[in-house]
Scaffold this active site. Sequence first.
Site, PDB file in Angstrom:
ATOM      1  N   ASP A 260      50.053  35.979  51.196  1.00 18.21           N
ATOM      2  CA  ASP A 260      51.108  36.066  51.700  1.00 18.21           C
ATOM      3  C   ASP A 260      51.127  37.056  53.217  1.00 18.21           C
ATOM      4  OD1 ASP A 260      54.005  38.448  50.663  1.00 18.21           O
ATOM      5  OD2 ASP A 260      53.114  39.504  52.512  1.00 18.21           O
TER       6      ASP A 260
ATOM      7  N   HIS B  10      51.450  39.863  54.915  1.00 18.87           N
ATOM      8  CA  HIS B  10      51.007  40.628  54.935  1.00 18.87           C
ATOM      9  C   HIS B  10      49.681  41.570  53.803  1.00 18.87           C
ATOM     10  CE1 HIS B  10      55.798  40.875  55.849  1.00 18.87           C
ATOM     11  NE2 HIS B  10      55.228  41.511  56.440  1.00 18.87           N
TER      12      HIS B  10
ATOM     13  N   ASP C 231      56.049  34.515  53.095  1.00 18.83           N
ATOM     14  CA  ASP C 231      56.725  35.031  54.772  1.00 18.83           C
ATOM     15  C   ASP C 231      55.656  34.368  55.241  1.00 18.83           C
ATOM     16  OD1 ASP C 231      54.680  36.863  53.795  1.00 18.83           O
ATOM     17  OD2 ASP C 231      56.251  38.702  53.441  1.00 18.83           O
TER      18      ASP C 231
ATOM     19  N   HIS D 119      52.263  45.655  47.893  1.00 23.53           N
ATOM     20  CA  HIS D 119      51.534  46.855  48.577  1.00 23.53           C
ATOM     21  C   HIS D 119      51.712  48.183  47.740  1.00 23.53           C
ATOM     22  CE1 HIS D 119      51.799  44.323  51.850  1.00 23.53           C
ATOM     23  NE2 HIS D 119      53.289  44.065  51.876  1.00 23.53           N
TER      24      HIS D 119
HETATM   25 ZN   LIG Z   1      54.524  40.057  53.244  1.00 29.71          ZN
END
Ligand SMILES: [Zn+2]
Length: 311
Positions: free
Chosen positions: A167, A169, A248, A130
């Site tokens: 991931d 996200h 995740d 991120h």
């Molecule tokens: Zn994540």
Amino acid sequence: MPTAYLSHPDCRRHDMGDGHPECPERLDAIEDWLIASGLGDMLERHEARPVDLADVERAHARAYVAQIGDLLQGCAASGKPRAIDPDTFANAHTWSAARHAAGAAVQATDLVLDGRADNAFCAVRPPGHHATRDQSMGFCFFNNVAIAARHALDVRGLERVAIVDFDVHHGNGTEDIIANDARVLMVSIFQHPLYPYCGGVPKGTNMVNVPVPAYTKGAEIREMIEAQWMPALERFRPQMIFVSAGFDAHRDDDLGQLALVEADYEWITLRIMDVARRHAEGRIVSCLEGGYNLDALGRSVEAHLRVLADL
Ligand SMILES: [Zn+2]
């Protein structure tokens, strides 16, 4: 040749406070699972070196590196924690942890390119995907994978590398850094909408973003990976593959609502290995991103590593 396993004690000392899901115990959970399974003995362990800031500046703006460096070194000197954003905190060890996490990715790249390891996994935190060119966010400070990919290109002279991000996200930071860098192909799959609430429309022509709704199951995700990642990777013929390995999207992980299980991570890793063997002499550097259910994280990293180590 063995699979290299890189980490550093300071990656465990970075702590964002009680109850934070991105906690030091994540690394313990991985370590415990490697010991219990016996897999830990099959890997070649390396203590990561701190990253050279010149390598960081290949992915991040110089002004950002100076600013976050001042802030984190201030925390280290004062011992006082600081909030970076509502989810992201620094303590006295964050500066060292961030430098060793990115350093692990660069060192792993050199180990693999020098033929001293077939492939490598970096068990590091803070995670990186991120972190944008000029901003820390979402538990991330330095974009470990983007830094390593640029090292492979700019320092080691590769012409094409792929970044694979599974991931839950969207890897908005990596996308921000490498969008329209024609030397990099990024393929990713992520729950959408979900933090950081972007990625539905790719920022560059070198991105294959596969947003999927909550509650998508492993079988459907495998079909989408096969249909959307594989032809793009095959056409691109990467000379090395970097993996943003977040776990995740596991069905037991509360930070997302996808339903992957260990067998899916095994399958995804096999598909990445397949491309790497055909085009990249097997060269893969995988870096830990998310994964917050400690049990599921340990089991999933084991499944990923078992395939990388061909065991
Ligand atoms: Zn994540």
